[in-house]
Every structure is written in C-alpha cells, then in structure tokens.
Write an enzyme that holds these catalytic residues in place. Structure first.
Site, short mmCIF file in Angstrom:
data_model
loop_
_atom_site.label_atom_id
_atom_site.label_comp_id
_atom_site.label_asym_id
_atom_site.label_seq_id
_atom_site.Cartn_x
_atom_site.Cartn_y
_atom_site.Cartn_z
N ASP A 276 7.25 1.80 -19.87
CA ASP A 276 6.89 2.65 -18.53
C ASP A 276 8.07 3.36 -18.19
OD1 ASP A 276 5.74 3.24 -16.07
OD2 ASP A 276 5.83 1.24 -15.19
N HIS B 153 0.33 9.10 -8.11
CA HIS B 153 -0.80 8.80 -9.23
C HIS B 153 -1.36 10.00 -9.62
CE1 HIS B 153 -1.36 4.10 -7.72
NE2 HIS B 153 -0.15 4.43 -8.03
N TYR C 259 10.12 11.52 -2.54
CA TYR C 259 9.18 12.60 -2.69
C TYR C 259 9.02 13.40 -1.23
CZ TYR C 259 8.39 8.96 -5.97
OH TYR C 259 8.46 7.91 -7.06
N ASP D 204 -24.10 5.89 -24.83
CA ASP D 204 -23.85 5.72 -26.20
C ASP D 204 -22.32 5.76 -26.42
OD1 ASP D 204 -26.55 5.07 -26.62
OD2 ASP D 204 -27.01 7.12 -27.51
N GLU E 22 12.84 6.12 -13.88
CA GLU E 22 12.23 4.84 -14.25
C GLU E 22 12.83 4.31 -15.56
OE1 GLU E 22 7.84 4.41 -14.49
OE2 GLU E 22 8.08 2.13 -14.16
N ARG F 11 11.41 10.82 -9.47
CA ARG F 11 11.56 9.30 -9.69
C ARG F 11 12.20 9.23 -10.99
NH1 ARG F 11 6.61 8.21 -9.15
NH2 ARG F 11 5.78 8.01 -10.96
N HIS G 56 1.63 -3.31 -15.28
CA HIS G 56 2.19 -4.35 -14.14
C HIS G 56 1.78 -5.53 -14.60
CE1 HIS G 56 1.66 -0.83 -11.22
NE2 HIS G 56 2.42 -0.79 -11.96
N GLU H 174 12.82 1.83 -10.95
CA GLU H 174 12.10 3.09 -10.86
C GLU H 174 12.13 3.52 -9.07
OE1 GLU H 174 7.85 3.05 -10.91
OE2 GLU H 174 7.85 0.82 -11.66
N HIS I 47 8.53 -3.63 -11.14
CA HIS I 47 7.54 -4.68 -11.31
C HIS I 47 7.77 -5.28 -12.76
CE1 HIS I 47 5.70 -1.72 -13.90
NE2 HIS I 47 5.76 -1.00 -12.89
N HIS J 47 7.20 3.44 -2.43
CA HIS J 47 6.89 2.23 -3.31
C HIS J 47 7.93 1.39 -3.44
CE1 HIS J 47 8.81 4.29 -6.63
NE2 HIS J 47 8.21 5.57 -6.30
N ASP K 73 5.35 10.39 -15.94
CA ASP K 73 5.77 8.90 -15.80
C ASP K 73 4.86 8.56 -17.16
OD1 ASP K 73 5.25 6.25 -15.66
OD2 ASP K 73 5.15 6.34 -13.47
N1 GLY Z 1 3.23 3.93 -14.39
C1 GLY Z 1 3.29 2.92 -13.73
C2 GLY Z 1 4.43 2.53 -12.76
O1 GLY Z 1 5.36 3.22 -12.74
O2 GLY Z 1 4.46 1.64 -12.03
MN MN Z 2 5.76 4.43 -14.52
MN MN Z 3 6.50 1.36 -13.16
#
Ligand code: GLY
Ligand code: MN
Ligand code: MN
Length: 463
Positions: free
Chosen positions: A295, A267, A412, A63, A432, A430, A385, A408, A378, A374, A284
């Site tokens: 972002d 993540h 780590y 529901d 960004e 990080r 993204h 970004e 993006h 990474h 983030d």
């Molecule tokens: N927060 C998603 C990224 O940094 O790509």
């Molecule tokens: Mn991000």
């Molecule tokens: Mn990002």
C-alpha cells in the site's frame, strides 16, 4: 482508503525478480507453514470446532463474476485457492483434525471453468486429513459438531453461511434424545486468529517484501511515463502492467491516480481525466502477492518539476512522514506515529500561513483536520486494512516486532477555499510507506519507491 526512516535491508528477493505464483496456483509455499498455523489455532480451542468458509463468488453482471479472491482467514489457514470451500478444524478427532469441503472433480465442468483440485488433491496437496465434496456438506457437517462444546466461527460476515451453520447446529440439537450433545456456545474466531495474523512470520514477510518491491517498481515506472496531456488511466495502465509483470495478478485495492483537483479526493478511483502541466499527481497503488498487500502512495509533479508552493507543502508532509516512521519502534504505542505527524503538519500549516494560532491549540481543537482528515496508518497484511486490534483494554497497543503498518500523512488543499491563497489550491499530497516493526527499529518495506524531491526530480529529468 485512509483510516482512520528508512533502514536499508538485504531483501532475500533483491536480485532475482522472478514471479511468485499468485493465488490460484499452489506453488512455492511450504505447506507445513499452514499445518503449524492450524495447530496453533487448535491449541486455543479445546473442546471446540472451528468452521471457516472461503469467500463467496460475487456476480459482476449477467453471466460474469468478479475475479474470485479467497477469504483471508480461510487462506491463511489452508492456502486453498478455489471457491466453494469450507475448512473445519476438530482438535483431537481420531480420523483427522483438518477437514476440507471442496468442489469435486468434474471433467465436463473443468473443460468449461478450469481445473479443480478435488477431494484427493485437497488431501495430497493441501494436507487435509479428510476431504469431502462441498455438495455433501449438509449431510456430513452436523456429525462433526456432535458432542463439541463450542463452535468457533466468524459471525456476521456471510449471513447466508451463518444461517446454514444454525441449521446444522439445530440438526444436532434434534438428536438430544439419542444422547447426542450439541454445542452450546459460539465463540468469535476473529479474536484468536487475528492476533496470529497481526504478527507476520518470515514466510509472510517474504511475500510482503515482494509485493512492496513490485509496487515500488510500478511507482517508478509511473513517474517515468508521466507527462502533461497523458490520461490518468494511461498511468494506471503502467502500474497494472508492472504489477502483472512482477507476478502480482491483482492490485491489493483499486489504484488511485488523481491529478490536480483529483489529488484532493481521498478515494478518487475514476482515473479518467487528463493530466495538466503544473499539477501534482497523487498515486496510491499497491500490488497483491499470494494474498499479501502493499500500500504505497507517492505524489509528484506531472511535468517532473515541483513548483515552489508544491515544494513547500510536500516538504511538510515528508518531514511529518519521516518523523512518524521514526516512531515505529517496538515498545512505542500505536498512536505515536500519528501524534508526531499531526504536530508537524499543524506546525507546517501555520508556517505556510494556512492556519493561525499556536500549534498546541491547532492540534487540540482539531483545526488541522480541515487539511488532514484521515489517520496516519493502519495494519497491513493479507488485507490492505489488515486485522488486529488497535487498542487493548482502552489503551493504544504497543508495537511489537513482526507488526506491519502503513505511515501515510497527507495535506489536501481543495480549490475554492476563499481564505486560502489560490496558489495552494488543488495541491493534494500524501506519502505512504509500509513499515515493519523489527527488534531494533523498523524496516521500510517500500523504500525503493522514490520519495525525496531530488530523487523524484532526478528520475523524471532522465526520462
Ligand atoms: N490505499 C488504502 C489506504 O491508503 O489506506
Ligand atoms: Mn494507500
Ligand atoms: Mn493505506
């Protein structure tokens, strides 16, 4: 999360900080913007018909549904915020080219579930040439496909809708004996539409600047509120409060608020642990404003003062980030910021004694990926993204004014790396930002979020 210079700007929303109406409230937006977008798309689809459903409503649990968020392509072309809607574009149709199927008015349901625009509203407020109740779509849609050569659609995103679309086409095919011609070709709508979405227009940039401004304010507030023994979710609450106060009714993605060891989990979204004196906190988080994302990542000390080792790692990431941002210029190719960041990170890892060997070798054989796993950015837009190709015929595409991307880089260093001195353990950094390619360089949309060590420490000292 992670995919694979700052120029100051006079923001047109710099002083006022009034709320923007979020998705669900058709307010400030000039609707001619959307008819121009539809025209541009239709000019690419002679002899065709385009069909775009909005996103389905998804169940959270018995529901209870997840908050509805329209499909980005559908919203880009219509600005229509309600669920259960399908847009059809039929260039050259004498009775009108833009047809919207949507929920009909229903006073009883509206008492329970909220207001509906209805078919008259779809025409009056959203500029539909024709509008029909969504419940009648099976009767009406096959007629719109008759004698059209091609169907432009996005296949595979919504299998249930794809199935219905095939049944409509088959219905037209069954009329062949009456001399009716059915479309013989399905064309991927994404290619044309996503090229349009990749280049942000002024009205889109206004929303992206606002999303970035609200998000930067939230990051500042997180720094101010942070202290040892606070819980990660308390800091998350500060972010969400600032987003909502600024007019963003939803984050663009689940915020990552990770202290200490959690800063090394790319993540991490549990946001459930206690913050410890002496640890770093990586946040983030970005707001969504009328369908457009920010972002932003910032990393700062829980107690307000960077330790020596934290400082050394942070300086490497910051140098990489600033150098990568400087590569965001029209005419440079997509991968130049990444290549630049990787080189500086590899050099830094060697100087810190975390990797051995010459920098060329470390870059070439990918040894740096142990600490930087990474990519450096993006596309950013309606989707965090965002859409748009990164390569054109096997070559990295060239940056053009109006493109927005994130920059970004990070490092780590998880605990337990036996060959790494333990003072480096649990340092995850990080940084960004959201960067617009301009005619003569770039504009950092997220520049109001404190970034240098001295900016962060000064802000946190004054708490
Ligand atoms: N927060 C998603 C990224 O940094 O790509
Ligand atoms: Mn991000
Ligand atoms: Mn990002």
């Amino acid at each position: 999360m992670c995919p694979d210079v700052h120029r100051s700007h006079q923001s047109d929303i710099a002083v006022s900080f009034q709320t923007t109406r979020p998705i669900g409230h058709n307010g400030a937006m000039d609707m001619t913007v959307f008819s121009k977008r539809r025209r541009e798309l239709m000019d690419h689809m002679r002899g065709g018909v385009a069909i775009l459903p909005t996103a389905p409503v998804r169940t959270r649990n018995r529901d209870v549904d997840f908050p509805f968020r329209p499909d980005s392509d559908f919203y880009y072309l219509t600005h229509f915020p309600e669920p259960e809607a399908v847009a059809v574009l039929v260039p050259g149709r004498p009775h009108g080219e833009f047809i919207l199927f949507c929920r009909d008015k229903n006073p009883e349901k509206e008492t329970w579930e909220g207001r509906r625009t209805g078919v008259d509203g779809a025409q009056e407020q959203y500029g539909a040439d024709d509008a029909f109740p969504i419940d009648d779509i099976d009767d009406i849609l096959p007629g719109l496909l008759e004698n059209r050569e091609k169907v432009f659609c996005s296949m595979g995103r919504n299998p249930e809708f794809d199935h219905r679309l095939m049944s409509w086409v088959n219905e037209v095919r069954a009329k062949a004996r009456n001399g009716v011609h059915a479309p013989g070709e399905f064309v991927d709508l994404d290619h044309i539409l996503h090229e349009m979405r990749l280049i942000k227009r002024p009205e889109e940039l206004r929303l992206m600047r606002k999303a970035a401004k609200i998000s930067a304010r939230a990051h500042r507030q997180a720094m101010i509120a942070c202290r040892p023994a606070a819980m990660e979710y308390e800091i998350e609450a500060e972010l969400l409060y600032e987003f909502a106060k600024g007019g963003s009714r939803s984050p663009a993605y689940p915020p990552i608020v990770g202290g200490g060891a959690n800063s090394c989990i790319l993540h991490y979204t549990e946001n459930s642990e206690e913050l410890k004196d002496g640890d770093l906190l990586l946040i983030d988080a970005g707001a969504e404003v009328d369908g457009y994302a920010a972002d932003i990542t910032r990393t700062f000390p829980v107690n307000g003062k960077f330790g020596d080792t934290q400082k050394a790692v942070y300086e490497v990431v910051l140098e990489a980030q600033l150098a990568a941002i400087a590569k965001v210029r029209a005419g440079n190719h997509w991968n130049e910021p990444h290549d630049t960041a990787v080189r500086i990170l590899a050099q830094g890892l060697r100087d810190l004694g975390l990797l051995k060997g010459d920098v060329d070798g470390l870059v070439e054989n990918g040894d740096y990926k142990r600490f930087y796993m990474h990519r450096t950015g993006h596309w950013l837009g309606m989707d965090v993204h965002d859409v748009g190709d990164y390569k054109v015929s096997d070559s990295w595409r060239l940056l053009e004014p109006g493109m927005v991307l994130t920059v970004e880089p990070g490092l780590y260093i998880a605990a337990g790396n036996k060959d790494i001195p333990c003072e480096f353990w649990n340092i995850g950094v990080r940084i960004e930002d959201d960067v617009l390619v301009t005619r003569d360089g770039n504009e950092v949309l997220s520049h109001e979020a404190p970034k240098t060590i001295s900016e962060i420490e000064t802000l946190m000292r004054g708490r």
